[in-house]
Design a protein around this motif. Sequence first.
Motif, PDB file in Angstrom:
ATOM      1  N   ARG A 185       0.852  -1.193   0.000  1.00 46.62           N
ATOM      2  CA  ARG A 185       0.000   0.000   0.000  1.00 46.62           C
ATOM      3  C   ARG A 185       0.882   1.235   0.000  1.00 46.62           C
ATOM      4  NH1 ARG A 185      -5.227  -1.544   1.787  1.00 46.62           N
ATOM      5  NH2 ARG A 185      -5.216  -3.793   2.133  1.00 46.62           N
ATOM      6  N   ALA A 186       0.610   2.126  -0.930  1.00 47.74           N
ATOM      7  CA  ALA A 186       1.397   3.361  -0.995  1.00 47.74           C
ATOM      8  C   ALA A 186       0.583   4.416  -1.719  1.00 47.74           C
ATOM      9  CB  ALA A 186       2.716   3.121  -1.722  1.00 47.74           C
ATOM     10  N   GLU A 187       0.585   5.608  -1.178  1.00 48.86           N
ATOM     11  CA  GLU A 187      -0.085   6.751  -1.811  1.00 48.86           C
ATOM     12  C   GLU A 187      -1.530   6.420  -2.154  1.00 48.86           C
ATOM     13  OE1 GLU A 187       2.480   7.392  -5.102  1.00 48.86           O
ATOM     14  OE2 GLU A 187       4.183   7.927  -3.850  1.00 48.86           O
ATOM     15  N   GLY A 188      -2.189   5.698  -1.287  1.00 45.60           N
ATOM     16  CA  GLY A 188      -3.595   5.369  -1.502  1.00 45.60           C
ATOM     17  C   GLY A 188      -3.821   4.217  -2.462  1.00 45.60           C
ATOM     18  N   ARG A 189      -2.753   3.693  -3.037  1.00 37.62           N
ATOM     19  CA  ARG A 189      -2.891   2.592  -3.979  1.00 37.62           C
ATOM     20  C   ARG A 189      -2.599   1.270  -3.277  1.00 37.62           C
ATOM     21  NH1 ARG A 189       0.874   3.804  -9.088  1.00 37.62           N
ATOM     22  NH2 ARG A 189      -0.130   1.894  -9.805  1.00 37.62           N
ATOM     23  N   GLU A 330      -2.168   5.483 -12.192  1.00 28.91           N
ATOM     24  CA  GLU A 330      -1.990   4.173 -11.562  1.00 28.91           C
ATOM     25  C   GLU A 330      -1.498   3.088 -12.512  1.00 28.91           C
ATOM     26  OE1 GLU A 330      -4.838   2.903  -8.786  1.00 28.91           O
ATOM     27  OE2 GLU A 330      -4.884   4.832  -7.772  1.00 28.91           O
ATOM     28  N   GLN A 362       6.100   9.360 -11.527  1.00 31.21           N
ATOM     29  CA  GLN A 362       5.034   9.467 -10.530  1.00 31.21           C
ATOM     30  C   GLN A 362       4.472   8.121 -10.108  1.00 31.21           C
ATOM     31  OE1 GLN A 362       2.380  12.016 -12.654  1.00 31.21           O
ATOM     32  NE2 GLN A 362       3.550  13.865 -12.200  1.00 31.21           N
ATOM     33  N   ASN A 363       4.722   7.105 -10.940  1.00 28.42           N
ATOM     34  CA  ASN A 363       4.132   5.798 -10.640  1.00 28.42           C
ATOM     35  C   ASN A 363       5.121   4.782 -10.084  1.00 28.42           C
ATOM     36  OD1 ASN A 363       1.155   5.581 -11.467  1.00 28.42           O
ATOM     37  ND2 ASN A 363       2.086   6.779 -13.114  1.00 28.42           N
ATOM     38  N   VAL A 365       6.281   4.732  -7.206  1.00 30.58           N
ATOM     39  CA  VAL A 365       5.950   4.547  -5.791  1.00 30.58           C
ATOM     40  C   VAL A 365       7.202   4.717  -4.928  1.00 30.58           C
ATOM     41  CG1 VAL A 365       4.913   3.083  -4.009  1.00 30.58           C
ATOM     42  CG2 VAL A 365       3.995   3.065  -6.338  1.00 30.58           C
ATOM     43  N   GLU A 366       8.207   3.893  -5.198  1.00 31.34           N
ATOM     44  CA  GLU A 366       9.468   4.087  -4.483  1.00 31.34           C
ATOM     45  C   GLU A 366      10.289   5.069  -5.317  1.00 31.34           C
ATOM     46  OE1 GLU A 366       8.631   1.189  -5.883  1.00 31.34           O
ATOM     47  OE2 GLU A 366       8.313  -0.349  -4.348  1.00 31.34           O
ATOM     48  N   SER A 367      10.251   6.352  -4.950  1.00 30.67           N
ATOM     49  CA  SER A 367      10.868   7.384  -5.784  1.00 30.67           C
ATOM     50  C   SER A 367      12.371   7.160  -5.943  1.00 30.67           C
ATOM     51  CB  SER A 367      10.600   8.769  -5.198  1.00 30.67           C
ATOM     52  OG  SER A 367      11.078   8.820  -3.875  1.00 30.67           O
TER      53      SER A 367
END
Lengths: 462, 118
Positions: A185-189, A330, A362-363, A365-367
Amino acid sequence: MPELARLSTGIATLDLILNGGLLRGGAYILQGFPGAGKTVLANQIASSHVRDDGRVVYVTLLSEGHDRMMAHLSQMAFFDPAVLPGRLSYVSGYAELEKNGLPGLAKLVRSEVERQEAELVILDGLFAAEETASSSHAFRRLIHELQAYAHLSGCTMLLLTNSRREPGSPEYTMVDGWIEMTDVRAEGRVMRELEVHKFRGGGIVRGRHRYRISENGIEVYPRLEAVVGQQVAMPTGNTLVSSGIAKLDLMLRGGLSAGSATLLVGPSGTGKTIAALQFAGSATVNEPCLFLGFYESPERLRHKASGIGVDMAGLEATSRLHLHWRSPAEILVDEVAGWLLAELRRVGARRLVVDGIAGFQQNLVESERMGRFLTALGNELRSLGITALYTSAMTGHGQFPAPAAQGVAELSPLVDNVLTMRLVERNEAVHKVFSIVKVPDRDFDPRLVTYTIGPGGIALAG
Amino acid sequence: MAKILLAEDEGIIRMLLAEVLIEDGHQVIEAGDGQEALALLVPDVDVIVSDMMMPRLGGAEWVTAARSRPGMASVPVILMSALPLPDEVAGFAMAFLQKPFRPTALARTVQHALNRES
């Protein structure tokens, strides 16, 4: 040393992660919470093995019959009920487990494998056996017995369970491999992830890999940087590729190095996409271009291109240009990157535009992955001889005019060339300014050059 | 019913193999290595089944010693190993089962050996 015999999972990307597939005669724990897709994956592997003329026994420890599972599986493209029960046999082990406990279950598994002459056996619901076990020792004895039988008979075994254990637990120590299916779960996803924690007898692609469940079954997307771009390839400095803008080619002393990656940075409205369309527009039959857009739709791109005299329809009709669009909402970056590399190979592309690299950024998740991701992508593109152009919006807020380095520092080390398109205020007017910030190991014109956007596209002054 | 001497160092594998032989109605004498097998060897054994690689005394060594005993030279020998059968033991092995193999394959091989003997 002869290679160990493998049993393909039928999922090419999962086989890639497993360095060729499961080992024949190996026993594997497939662990995940309810709904993670263990049963789907196991049935997909079973169906694939049957398609390869193999035989499979699927033992369930569910109290209810197989009807619900069959109903669910019938929605899956891989499932072929015609092979039942000839080569894929579903057997309920529940009654035997209730009646004769773990020894009875182990014996049932063995006798069914022998009877069906199966090369793959799946035991779905190992947690039920664990609940029935009189002690943890008895449960471990079952695992040991099953594993020993797999080794002795050469029959590959998948043990499905939703019980989460510590990595050092004896059960995981005994088996040949442990694959976990989980959520992140990350950034609401919420995204599905698969990790091979242990695999005896060969290298694997370690780490977490995203996957989806669709009507096609499980689709696994290995982390790009873990599977491609391990070899560093250098741009072929001697061959130059036109940027599509004649005066820019002059500033670049002939064009961009073939196989190089260029970052074109600028705030919204400066014409980055126009410049990218001009780069794509100079594709030829021998050097086709793949244009991947994340933000502007194909219709809008075609309209924009027609405004600057680039005939996209004509380019597409002659296979000089392959236009694709993906919504940046997403996406799974490894899925898109995997598809992109396959498509580049398929069409034999020599140019690539990624219009809006933020679609990846942006996708992730782990920048912190961006550096490794873009480096791997760049290396792979270079090895394919593809010249890439990435557009990127400047990220600074409230700074006008934008400093020359804004938006560049983060990505600059990951690409060969950096070009900027900026807005500069001068004499009570806003001017568009183009500059070349970086071209490694080559002379270039470092001046700031104003430009306009007209029917011919980007028009550099001077 | 036949009397079978089964030598296999991995206990759980030995159990799995013994199980199919017992299910076929045979009497199985189980040994965990070559030394134990020699100690348990009885004159009326009908078939010898042995793994090749075992601690203390391997399959080739103990079977060679067993066959030198009076009346034992003609007892059928079935050898098992994950590796190919070495030439020096190929002469006295009636059958060789390369691992992996299904336990029922052993049962069939034993039956074949018994049929030949009779």
